[in-house]
Design an enzyme around this catalytic site. Structure first.
Site, PDB file in Angstrom:
ATOM      1  N   ASN A   1       0.870  -1.184   0.000  1.00 11.48           N
ATOM      2  CA  ASN A   1       0.000   0.000   0.000  1.00 11.48           C
ATOM      3  C   ASN A   1       0.908   1.235   0.000  1.00 11.48           C
ATOM      4  O   ASN A   1       1.494   1.571   1.022  1.00 11.48           O
ATOM      5  CB  ASN A   1      -0.878  -0.042   1.259  1.00 11.48           C
ATOM      6  CG  ASN A   1      -1.724   1.212   1.430  1.00 11.48           C
ATOM      7  OD1 ASN A   1      -1.806   2.042   0.525  1.00 11.48           O
ATOM      8  ND2 ASN A   1      -2.349   1.345   2.594  1.00 11.48           N
TER       9      ASN A   1
ATOM     10  N   LYS B   1       0.093   4.246  -0.243  1.00 14.66           N
ATOM     11  CA  LYS B   1      -0.570   5.429   0.355  1.00 14.66           C
ATOM     12  C   LYS B   1      -0.310   6.659  -0.517  1.00 14.66           C
ATOM     13  O   LYS B   1      -0.222   6.533  -1.732  1.00 14.66           O
ATOM     14  CB  LYS B   1      -0.096   5.623   1.799  1.00 14.66           C
ATOM     15  CG  LYS B   1      -0.207   4.347   2.628  1.00 14.66           C
ATOM     16  CD  LYS B   1      -0.096   4.587   4.093  1.00 14.66           C
ATOM     17  CE  LYS B   1      -0.083   3.253   4.822  1.00 14.66           C
ATOM     18  NZ  LYS B   1      -0.175   3.387   6.253  1.00 14.66           N
TER      19      LYS B   1
ATOM     20  N   HIS C   1      -9.611   0.778   4.906  1.00 13.30           N
ATOM     21  CA  HIS C   1      -8.336   1.004   5.614  1.00 13.30           C
ATOM     22  C   HIS C   1      -8.591   1.933   6.807  1.00 13.30           C
ATOM     23  O   HIS C   1      -9.418   2.841   6.731  1.00 13.30           O
ATOM     24  CB  HIS C   1      -7.315   1.625   4.656  1.00 13.30           C
ATOM     25  CG  HIS C   1      -5.927   1.637   5.224  1.00 13.30           C
ATOM     26  ND1 HIS C   1      -5.528   2.580   6.131  1.00 13.30           N
ATOM     27  CD2 HIS C   1      -4.875   0.801   5.047  1.00 13.30           C
ATOM     28  CE1 HIS C   1      -4.269   2.323   6.481  1.00 13.30           C
ATOM     29  NE2 HIS C   1      -3.858   1.260   5.838  1.00 13.30           N
TER      30      HIS C   1
ATOM     31  N   GLU D   1      -7.018   4.360   7.924  1.00 12.51           N
ATOM     32  CA  GLU D   1      -6.836   5.798   7.648  1.00 12.51           C
ATOM     33  C   GLU D   1      -8.077   6.370   6.981  1.00 12.51           C
ATOM     34  O   GLU D   1      -8.457   7.519   7.233  1.00 12.51           O
ATOM     35  CB  GLU D   1      -5.569   6.004   6.795  1.00 12.51           C
ATOM     36  CG  GLU D   1      -4.315   5.767   7.633  1.00 12.51           C
ATOM     37  CD  GLU D   1      -3.096   5.297   6.863  1.00 12.51           C
ATOM     38  OE1 GLU D   1      -3.060   5.409   5.621  1.00 12.51           O
ATOM     39  OE2 GLU D   1      -2.165   4.796   7.519  1.00 12.51           O
TER      40      GLU D   1
ATOM     41  N   GLU E   1      -5.496  -5.463  10.382  1.00 10.77           N
ATOM     42  CA  GLU E   1      -4.486  -4.443  10.637  1.00 10.77           C
ATOM     43  C   GLU E   1      -4.777  -3.756  11.969  1.00 10.77           C
ATOM     44  O   GLU E   1      -5.598  -2.826  12.021  1.00 10.77           O
ATOM     45  CB  GLU E   1      -4.513  -3.392   9.524  1.00 10.77           C
ATOM     46  CG  GLU E   1      -4.241  -3.941   8.151  1.00 10.77           C
ATOM     47  CD  GLU E   1      -3.652  -2.884   7.230  1.00 10.77           C
ATOM     48  OE1 GLU E   1      -2.520  -3.075   6.788  1.00 10.77           O
ATOM     49  OE2 GLU E   1      -4.303  -1.857   7.009  1.00 10.77           O
TER      50      GLU E   1
HETATM   51  C1  PEP Z   1      -0.955  -0.103   6.147  1.00  5.84           C
HETATM   52  O1  PEP Z   1      -1.172   1.086   6.223  1.00  5.84           O
HETATM   53  O2  PEP Z   1      -1.729  -0.827   5.536  1.00  5.84           O
HETATM   54  C2  PEP Z   1       0.234  -0.615   6.832  1.00  5.84           C
HETATM   55  C3  PEP Z   1       0.262  -1.884   7.136  1.00  5.84           C
HETATM   56  O3  PEP Z   1       1.220   0.284   7.115  1.00  5.84           O
HETATM   57  P1  PEP Z   1       2.644  -0.017   7.800  1.00  5.84           P
HETATM   58  O4  PEP Z   1       3.183  -1.266   7.161  1.00  5.84           O
HETATM   59  O5  PEP Z   1       3.473   1.193   7.476  1.00  5.84           O
HETATM   60  O6  PEP Z   1       2.407  -0.184   9.243  1.00  5.84           O
END
Ligand code: PEP
Length: 249
Positions: A9, A11, A94, A96, A166
């Site tokens: 991802n 982002k 997600h 965020e 997550e």
């Molecule tokens: C994500 O945002 O999906 C994620 C897993 O981020 P990170 O690996 O940076 O924790």
């Protein structure tokens, strides 16, 4: 047999030229085997990155889609538009998006259905915040997100979905869930799927772990029986780290 998947991802990182370079490097290094590798890029990168991909096990995904099919929604990108770029996956729900853009379970559920109706495979994210884990309600929270986000799908549609657990406290923080914490939650999710859709569907559902996954901890996380790969944020921005995680599976 459920699939092993590592999805990056990106982002809101990498301009178009930087994104193309990263995709080219990863495309060179990915081996055609049974691990599915997905690059979830910003919308504007999709078409160009699609043109870079030559490996059979490398796929393209978006990070979001609109909750409406089309029309007067200035600035939005529909599932149909994403599909027309050659992307095959889309990250939905997600944390965020849930927290900064106030996407609740109902909105995420609408997006999941639009994605499926437009031949996109949703990578459905769920996870508890730190306070919820500290209060001991993490299983309840995640089960509720899974139920409200996915459980009105037909068995056929549900069978296409990829789930990413997550824990929000692990995303971008450098704090990773322990291997036991990841396995425990993945097992709970798989049992919940079995209750609703039966054992065969549960066994076939890929459940990814996401949250500060790195080459140094990926192998231990992926060794768990219910962890089928990872959704990778920060470490997906660097080809060496990302490929280190892909190769750990
Ligand atoms: C994500 O945002 O999906 C994620 C897993 O981020 P990170 O690996 O940076 O924790």
């Amino acid at each position: 047999m459920r699939k092993k998947i590592v999805a990056g991802n990106w982002k809101m990182n990498k301009n178009l030229q930087e994104g193309i370079e990263l995709a080219k490097t990863i495309n060179r290094q990915v081996e055609d085997n049974d691990v599915i590798v997905i690059l979830c890029t910003p919308f504007i990168h999709l078409t160009e990155v699609r043109n870079v991909i030559t490996k059979d096990s490398l796929f393209l995904g978006a990070q979001n889609c609109a909750s409406e099919a089309s029309g007067a929604y200035t600035g939005e990108i529909s599932a149909d538009m994403i599909c027309s770029t050659g992307a095959e996956y889309v990250i939905l729900g997600h944390s965020e998006r849930r927290s900064y853009y106030h996407e609740d379970d109902a909105v995420v559920n609408k997006k999941v259905k639009l994605a499926l109706a437009n031949d996109l495979i949703p990578i459905f994210c769920c996870g508890e915040v730190l306070q919820e884990r500290q209060s001991g309600i993490q299983f309840e929270v995640v089960r509720s997100q899974v139920e409200k986000g996915l459980f009105d799908l037909s068995v056929e549609d549900f069978g296409k979905v990829v789930i990413a657990y997550e824990p929000v406290w692990a995303i971008g923080t450098g704090v990773t869930a322990t291997s036991d914490q990841a396995q425990e939650m993945h097992k709970v999710i798989r049992e919940q799927i079995a209750e609703k859709y039966g054992n065969a569907v549960a066994d076939n559902t890929s459940i990814l772990y996401g949250g500060s996954c790195k080459p140094s901890n990926a192998a231990e996380l992926f060794a768990n029986p219910d962890v089928d790969g990872g959704l990778i944020g920060g470490a997906a921005l660097n080809s060496a780290d990302f490929m280190g995680i892909v190769n750990a599976i």
